[in-house]
Write a protein that holds these residues in place. Structure first.
Motif, PDB file in Angstrom:
ATOM      1  N   LEU A 131     -42.528-101.882  63.809  1.00 30.99           N
ATOM      2  CA  LEU A 131     -41.771-102.794  64.669  1.00 30.99           C
ATOM      3  C   LEU A 131     -40.655-102.048  65.411  1.00 30.99           C
ATOM      4  N   ALA A 132     -39.971-101.160  64.707  1.00 29.77           N
ATOM      5  CA  ALA A 132     -38.914-100.377  65.356  1.00 29.77           C
ATOM      6  C   ALA A 132     -39.502 -99.421  66.384  1.00 29.77           C
ATOM      7  N   LEU A 133     -40.703 -98.902  66.123  1.00 27.75           N
ATOM      8  CA  LEU A 133     -41.349 -98.001  67.076  1.00 27.75           C
ATOM      9  C   LEU A 133     -41.767 -98.734  68.349  1.00 27.75           C
TER      10      LEU A 133
ATOM     11  N   ASN B 289     -24.945 -97.577  75.860  1.00 28.94           N
ATOM     12  CA  ASN B 289     -24.924 -97.680  74.398  1.00 28.94           C
ATOM     13  C   ASN B 289     -26.163 -98.408  73.884  1.00 28.94           C
ATOM     14  N   ILE B 290     -26.612 -99.414  74.610  1.00 26.92           N
ATOM     15  CA  ILE B 290     -27.836-100.122  74.228  1.00 26.92           C
ATOM     16  C   ILE B 290     -29.037 -99.183  74.344  1.00 26.92           C
ATOM     17  N   ALA B 291     -29.086 -98.412  75.410  1.00 27.87           N
ATOM     18  CA  ALA B 291     -30.187 -97.463  75.582  1.00 27.87           C
ATOM     19  C   ALA B 291     -30.200 -96.428  74.464  1.00 27.87           C
ATOM     20  N   SER B 292     -29.041 -95.935  74.081  1.00 28.94           N
ATOM     21  CA  SER B 292     -29.008 -94.956  72.988  1.00 28.94           C
ATOM     22  C   SER B 292     -29.385 -95.602  71.667  1.00 28.94           C
ATOM     23  N   GLY B 293     -29.102 -96.876  71.514  1.00 29.15           N
ATOM     24  CA  GLY B 293     -29.561 -97.588  70.323  1.00 29.15           C
ATOM     25  C   GLY B 293     -31.082 -97.650  70.249  1.00 29.15           C
ATOM     26  N   GLY B 294     -31.726 -97.794  71.401  1.00 27.60           N
ATOM     27  CA  GLY B 294     -33.189 -97.778  71.437  1.00 27.60           C
ATOM     28  C   GLY B 294     -33.749 -96.425  71.034  1.00 27.60           C
ATOM     29  N   VAL B 295     -33.102 -95.356  71.481  1.00 29.32           N
ATOM     30  CA  VAL B 295     -33.538 -94.009  71.091  1.00 29.32           C
ATOM     31  C   VAL B 295     -33.381 -93.817  69.592  1.00 29.32           C
ATOM     32  N   MET B 296     -32.278 -94.320  69.055  1.00 29.03           N
ATOM     33  CA  MET B 296     -32.055 -94.197  67.614  1.00 29.03           C
ATOM     34  C   MET B 296     -33.079 -94.993  66.806  1.00 29.03           C
ATOM     35  N   MET B 297     -33.478 -96.143  67.332  1.00 36.70           N
ATOM     36  CA  MET B 297     -34.521 -96.921  66.654  1.00 36.70           C
ATOM     37  C   MET B 297     -35.826 -96.141  66.587  1.00 36.70           C
ATOM     38  N   VAL B 298     -36.177 -95.486  67.673  1.00 36.85           N
ATOM     39  CA  VAL B 298     -37.412 -94.691  67.693  1.00 36.85           C
ATOM     40  C   VAL B 298     -37.314 -93.529  66.717  1.00 36.85           C
ATOM     41  N   LEU B 299     -36.171 -92.847  66.700  1.00 34.88           N
ATOM     42  CA  LEU B 299     -36.011 -91.727  65.780  1.00 34.88           C
ATOM     43  C   LEU B 299     -36.085 -92.170  64.325  1.00 34.88           C
ATOM     44  N   LEU B 300     -35.485 -93.305  63.999  1.00 35.24           N
ATOM     45  CA  LEU B 300     -35.565 -93.799  62.628  1.00 35.24           C
ATOM     46  C   LEU B 300     -36.974 -94.239  62.269  1.00 35.24           C
ATOM     47  N   ALA B 301     -37.698 -94.795  63.224  1.00 39.04           N
ATOM     48  CA  ALA B 301     -39.087 -95.176  62.967  1.00 39.04           C
ATOM     49  C   ALA B 301     -39.947 -93.946  62.736  1.00 39.04           C
ATOM     50  N   ILE B 302     -39.670 -92.880  63.465  1.00 40.34           N
ATOM     51  CA  ILE B 302     -40.403 -91.630  63.249  1.00 40.34           C
ATOM     52  C   ILE B 302     -40.077 -91.053  61.876  1.00 40.34           C
TER      53      ILE B 302
ATOM     54  N   MET C  27     -47.670-105.601  59.838  1.00 38.16           N
ATOM     55  CA  MET C  27     -46.851-104.693  60.613  1.00 38.16           C
ATOM     56  C   MET C  27     -45.605-104.348  59.800  1.00 38.16           C
ATOM     57  N   THR C  28     -45.372-103.078  59.623  1.00 50.16           N
ATOM     58  CA  THR C  28     -44.211-102.648  58.854  1.00 50.16           C
ATOM     59  C   THR C  28     -42.968-102.613  59.737  1.00 50.16           C
ATOM     60  N   LEU C  29     -41.850-102.445  59.073  1.00 54.87           N
ATOM     61  CA  LEU C  29     -40.590-102.388  59.798  1.00 54.87           C
ATOM     62  C   LEU C  29     -40.532-101.154  60.704  1.00 54.87           C
TER      63      LEU C  29
ATOM     64  N   GLY D 155     -38.012-100.088  69.962  1.00 56.54           N
ATOM     65  CA  GLY D 155     -37.108 -99.041  70.438  1.00 56.54           C
ATOM     66  C   GLY D 155     -37.263 -98.728  71.915  1.00 56.54           C
ATOM     67  N   PRO D 156     -38.487 -98.442  72.395  1.00 53.76           N
ATOM     68  CA  PRO D 156     -38.640 -98.186  73.835  1.00 53.76           C
ATOM     69  C   PRO D 156     -38.289 -99.399  74.707  1.00 53.76           C
ATOM     70  N   VAL D 157     -38.512-100.601  74.181  1.00 51.23           N
ATOM     71  CA  VAL D 157     -38.149-101.803  74.943  1.00 51.23           C
ATOM     72  C   VAL D 157     -36.633-101.882  75.104  1.00 51.23           C
ATOM     73  N   VAL D 158     -35.919-101.640  74.013  1.00 50.34           N
ATOM     74  CA  VAL D 158     -34.454-101.657  74.066  1.00 50.34           C
ATOM     75  C   VAL D 158     -33.944-100.535  74.979  1.00 50.34           C
ATOM     76  N   LEU D 159     -34.559 -99.369  74.895  1.00 48.30           N
ATOM     77  CA  LEU D 159     -34.199 -98.251  75.772  1.00 48.30           C
ATOM     78  C   LEU D 159     -34.399 -98.629  77.234  1.00 48.30           C
ATOM     79  N   ALA D 160     -35.528 -99.242  77.551  1.00 46.65           N
ATOM     80  CA  ALA D 160     -35.806 -99.634  78.942  1.00 46.65           C
ATOM     81  C   ALA D 160     -34.820-100.692  79.426  1.00 46.65           C
ATOM     82  N   ILE D 161     -34.489-101.646  78.573  1.00 49.01           N
ATOM     83  CA  ILE D 161     -33.522-102.681  78.957  1.00 49.01           C
ATOM     84  C   ILE D 161     -32.166-102.046  79.269  1.00 49.01           C
ATOM     85  N   GLY D 162     -31.738-101.110  78.433  1.00 50.86           N
ATOM     86  CA  GLY D 162     -30.459-100.445  78.663  1.00 50.86           C
ATOM     87  C   GLY D 162     -30.445 -99.625  79.932  1.00 50.86           C
ATOM     88  N   LEU D 163     -31.530 -98.896  80.193  1.00 56.61           N
ATOM     89  CA  LEU D 163     -31.584 -98.072  81.408  1.00 56.61           C
ATOM     90  C   LEU D 163     -31.644 -98.921  82.669  1.00 56.61           C
ATOM     91  N   VAL D 164     -32.424 -99.993  82.641  1.00 56.50           N
ATOM     92  CA  VAL D 164     -32.507-100.873  83.816  1.00 56.50           C
ATOM     93  C   VAL D 164     -31.160-101.533  84.077  1.00 56.50           C
TER      94      VAL D 164
END
Length: 105
Positions: A6-8, A36-49, A1-3, A11-20
C-alpha cells in the motif's frame, strides 16, 4: 495487500500531488508545504522498499531518517526566505518571471 504494498502504491501518488501543487501554486508557504508533502511520498516509497523482505533493510531506513533531518532544515531555511520576501514585498506570492527588466543605468 500488505502495508508495504500500500505504501509502495500511495508513495508515488503523494509525491505527484506534492509536485503538482508546487508547480501550480504561487503562494510561497503553500509551495513549501507542497515540497514537504512530496518528500513524504519519497519517504513512503523508501520505507516500503525497506520492508519488502522478512528482514528489513537498514539502508533505506537510514536514508529516511536522514531525509527527515534534511527536510526539517530545508523547510526552516525556506520559511526564513519566505519571511524575508514577505517583509520586502508585503506579499507571499512568488515573483513573476515574465517581468521585463529595464536597461541598466
Amino acid at each position: 495487500m500488505t502495508l508495504a504494498e500500500l505504501a509502495l502504491i500511495a508513495g508515488p501518488v503523494v509525491l505527484a500531488i506534492g509536485l503538482v501543487a508546487h508547480l501550480l501554486v504561487r503562494d510561497l508557504l503553500r509551495r513549501i508545504v507542497a515540497l514537504n508533502i512530496a518528500s513524504g511520498g519519497v519517504m513512503m516509497v523508501l520505507l516500503a522498499i525497506a520492508a519488502r523482505s522478512s528482514a528489513p533493510d537498514p539502508v533505506p531506513q537510514a536514508l529516511v531518517l536522514t531525509g527527515i533531518v534534511i527536510m526539517a532544515a530545508t523547510s526552516g531555511v525556506a520559511l526564513a526566505f519566505a519571511r524575508r520576501v514577505e517583509s520586502e514585498t508585503d506579499e507571499l506570492d512568488a515573483p513573476d518571471d515574465d517581468v521585463e527588466q529595464g536597461e541598466p543605468s
